[in-house]
Design a protein around this motif. Structure first.
Motif, PDB file in Angstrom:
ATOM      1  N   ALA A  26       0.845  -1.199   0.000  1.00 62.47           N
ATOM      2  CA  ALA A  26       0.000   0.000   0.000  1.00 62.47           C
ATOM      3  C   ALA A  26       0.877   1.245   0.000  1.00 62.47           C
ATOM      4  CB  ALA A  26      -0.931  -0.013   1.202  1.00 62.47           C
ATOM      5  N   ASP A  27       1.701   1.397  -1.053  1.00 62.06           N
ATOM      6  CA  ASP A  27       2.653   2.501  -1.111  1.00 62.06           C
ATOM      7  C   ASP A  27       2.319   3.522  -2.197  1.00 62.06           C
ATOM      8  OD1 ASP A  27       3.172   0.993  -3.324  1.00 62.06           O
ATOM      9  OD2 ASP A  27       5.243   0.501  -2.808  1.00 62.06           O
ATOM     10  N   GLY A  28       1.146   3.373  -2.838  1.00 58.59           N
ATOM     11  CA  GLY A  28       0.757   4.310  -3.874  1.00 58.59           C
ATOM     12  C   GLY A  28       1.424   4.071  -5.209  1.00 58.59           C
ATOM     13  N   GLN A  29       2.279   3.060  -5.300  1.00 57.47           N
ATOM     14  CA  GLN A  29       2.953   2.733  -6.554  1.00 57.47           C
ATOM     15  C   GLN A  29       2.238   1.585  -7.253  1.00 57.47           C
ATOM     16  OE1 GLN A  29       5.638   4.646  -7.671  1.00 57.47           O
ATOM     17  NE2 GLN A  29       4.893   5.821  -5.912  1.00 57.47           N
ATOM     18  N   LEU A  30       2.455   1.472  -8.564  1.00 58.35           N
ATOM     19  CA  LEU A  30       1.805   0.392  -9.299  1.00 58.35           C
ATOM     20  C   LEU A  30       2.655  -0.875  -9.237  1.00 58.35           C
ATOM     21  CD1 LEU A  30      -0.403   0.635 -12.328  1.00 58.35           C
ATOM     22  CD2 LEU A  30       1.320  -1.151 -12.335  1.00 58.35           C
ATOM     23  N   HIS A  31       2.012  -1.979  -8.903  1.00 57.33           N
ATOM     24  CA  HIS A  31       2.696  -3.275  -8.789  1.00 57.33           C
ATOM     25  C   HIS A  31       2.054  -4.280  -9.743  1.00 57.33           C
ATOM     26  CE1 HIS A  31       4.882  -2.076  -5.122  1.00 57.33           C
ATOM     27  NE2 HIS A  31       3.774  -1.381  -4.850  1.00 57.33           N
ATOM     28  N   ARG A  32       2.873  -5.127 -10.312  1.00 54.34           N
ATOM     29  CA  ARG A  32       2.390  -6.162 -11.231  1.00 54.34           C
ATOM     30  C   ARG A  32       2.486  -7.523 -10.564  1.00 54.34           C
ATOM     31  NH1 ARG A  32       6.502  -5.083 -15.838  1.00 54.34           N
ATOM     32  NH2 ARG A  32       5.640  -7.024 -16.667  1.00 54.34           N
ATOM     33  N   PHE A  33       1.599  -8.439 -10.977  1.00 54.35           N
ATOM     34  CA  PHE A  33       1.613  -9.775 -10.389  1.00 54.35           C
ATOM     35  C   PHE A  33       1.057 -10.788 -11.389  1.00 54.35           C
ATOM     36  CE2 PHE A  33      -2.419  -7.822  -9.337  1.00 54.35           C
ATOM     37  CZ  PHE A  33      -3.363  -8.819  -9.526  1.00 54.35           C
ATOM     38  N   HIS A  34       1.335 -12.043 -11.117  1.00 48.90           N
ATOM     39  CA  HIS A  34       0.853 -13.127 -11.975  1.00 48.90           C
ATOM     40  C   HIS A  34      -0.626 -13.386 -11.700  1.00 48.90           C
ATOM     41  CE1 HIS A  34       0.770 -16.849 -14.262  1.00 48.90           C
ATOM     42  NE2 HIS A  34       0.246 -17.459 -13.212  1.00 48.90           N
ATOM     43  N   VAL A  35      -1.400 -13.497 -12.768  1.00 54.54           N
ATOM     44  CA  VAL A  35      -2.826 -13.781 -12.662  1.00 54.54           C
ATOM     45  C   VAL A  35      -3.053 -15.275 -12.863  1.00 54.54           C
ATOM     46  CG1 VAL A  35      -5.112 -13.349 -13.641  1.00 54.54           C
ATOM     47  CG2 VAL A  35      -3.452 -11.493 -13.508  1.00 54.54           C
ATOM     48  N   GLU A  36      -3.830 -15.866 -11.957  1.00 57.58           N
ATOM     49  CA  GLU A  36      -4.124 -17.301 -12.073  1.00 57.58           C
ATOM     50  C   GLU A  36      -4.730 -17.618 -13.431  1.00 57.58           C
ATOM     51  OE1 GLU A  36      -6.452 -19.082  -9.051  1.00 57.58           O
ATOM     52  OE2 GLU A  36      -5.016 -18.692  -7.442  1.00 57.58           O
ATOM     53  N   GLY A  37      -4.192 -18.672 -14.087  1.00 56.34           N
ATOM     54  CA  GLY A  37      -4.696 -19.066 -15.387  1.00 56.34           C
ATOM     55  C   GLY A  37      -3.896 -18.501 -16.540  1.00 56.34           C
ATOM     56  N   ASP A  38      -3.093 -17.450 -16.284  1.00 55.00           N
ATOM     57  CA  ASP A  38      -2.233 -16.894 -17.327  1.00 55.00           C
ATOM     58  C   ASP A  38      -0.993 -17.763 -17.504  1.00 55.00           C
ATOM     59  OD1 ASP A  38      -3.964 -14.856 -17.702  1.00 55.00           O
ATOM     60  OD2 ASP A  38      -2.617 -13.241 -17.067  1.00 55.00           O
ATOM     61  N   LYS A  39      -0.264 -17.492 -18.580  1.00 57.54           N
ATOM     62  CA  LYS A  39       0.959 -18.237 -18.866  1.00 57.54           C
ATOM     63  C   LYS A  39       1.959 -18.059 -17.733  1.00 57.54           C
ATOM     64  CE  LYS A  39       3.499 -16.647 -22.162  1.00 57.54           C
ATOM     65  NZ  LYS A  39       3.967 -16.271 -23.516  1.00 57.54           N
ATOM     66  N   ALA A  40       2.662 -19.127 -17.380  1.00 55.27           N
ATOM     67  CA  ALA A  40       3.647 -19.080 -16.305  1.00 55.27           C
ATOM     68  C   ALA A  40       4.687 -17.997 -16.592  1.00 55.27           C
ATOM     69  CB  ALA A  40       4.327 -20.437 -16.159  1.00 55.27           C
TER      70      ALA A  40
END
Length: 295
Positions: A26-40
């Motif tokens: 919760a730092d106000g920055q944009l973070h990316r993450f792996h979505v279940e079902g997407d390519k590894a």
């Protein structure tokens, strides 16, 4: 309070159909993450959350196009908040696209090295014998057939490997918008577009027309659009797989959409009652069987 707020933010993500990552910053920055079902290895999911003043956040998926905002008090975000988050999202999207391009280019170098090291395919390879097609432009490394995947500019970006038993695997890297060409594409009058390579080989051998093998139904539209741009004067014909045993018949569904979007013609293989198969290679096998039995 912060843990409770993060919990509410997680709940909003789940309600929208996005499984949140294990850790929410919760730092106000944009973070990316792996979505279940997407390519590894992919990180198409993203979020940003701040707790200063009124807690608010935004999240989504670049793969699906989902984008949703959230505020702790349930009220709409202010214009200032929306603008700040929009700038974060755009900057991160540009960075992600650059990273993806760099990854694809690195993988393409590996694919080109593998292609260069491979020898012309053996016509007696079990897969080619089973499918009753010639090797055309395929190459081979050991027992693996190597199928080249190009873009509309003739650049090789990836390869598909086919095992003797027909098992297929793509190398990691770019796949969408690529195709494997068979035949002469110097000022073609007609171009056939299909899914699998063996289907394309059959179509080329039976018609003489050049063929673009999109490798899967979901890539038919991208391949057709690339063909429409690269060979403006050619007539395009989408040669569907008839997945009549699969709910929704994805082969015909995707082929129909590709044909409508690009102004191409559409042909679908029709099978005799009780005969298995879905594509034009299967149909050719049925005809050969009938010829052997004098039908």
């Amino acid at each position: 309070m912060s843990d409770d707020t993060i919990g509410l933010f997680r709940a909003a993500m789940r309600e929208a159909g996005v499984v949140p990552p294990d850790v929410i910053e919760a730092d106000g920055q944009l973070h990316r993450f792996h979505v279940e079902g997407d390519k590894a290895g992919s990180r198409n999911g993203w979020y940003a959350l701040h707790l200063d003043g009124r807690a608010a956040g935004v999240f989504g998926s670049w793969k699906t196009g989902l984008r949703s905002t959230w505020a702790a008090d349930g009220k709409r975000m202010s214009d200032t908040e929306r603008e700040a988050f929009a700038k974060l999202i755009e900057a991160a999207k540009i960075k992600a696209q650059a990273e993806r391009r760099a990854e694809h280019e690195a993988r393409a170098i590996e694919a080109r090295a593998e292609w260069d090291a491979a020898a012309p395919a053996d016509p007696a390879h079990p897969y080619l014998v089973k499918k009753a097609v010639k090797p055309h432009n395929l190459r081979q490394r050991g027992g693996l057939l190597v199928v080249p995947l190009f873009d509309a500019f003739g650049l090789l970006w990836n390869v598909q490997r086919i095992q003797a038993d027909g098992g297929k695997r793509f190398k990691p890297g770019r796949a969408g918008g690529l195709f494997s060409p068979i035949g002469d594409f110097n000022e073609p009058r007609t171009i056939l577009i299909c899914e699998g390579w063996a289907t394309g080989a059959t179509l080329h051998e039976e018609t003489g027309h050049p063929v673009l093998c999109a490798m899967n139904a979901g890539n038919l539209l991208a391949a057709a659009k690339a063909a429409r741009s690269a060979w403006v004067g050619a007539e395009l014909v989408i040669c569907a797989d008839n997945d009549r045993q699969t709910e929704g018949n994805p082969g015909v569904t995707y082929a129909t959409a590709a044909a409508k979007a690009t102004g191409a013609k559409l042909i679908v293989p029709e099978f005799p009652e009780g005969e298995p198969g879905s594509d034009f290679n299967d149909l050719a096998a049925i005809r050969r069987k009938g010829a052997r039995h004098g039908e």
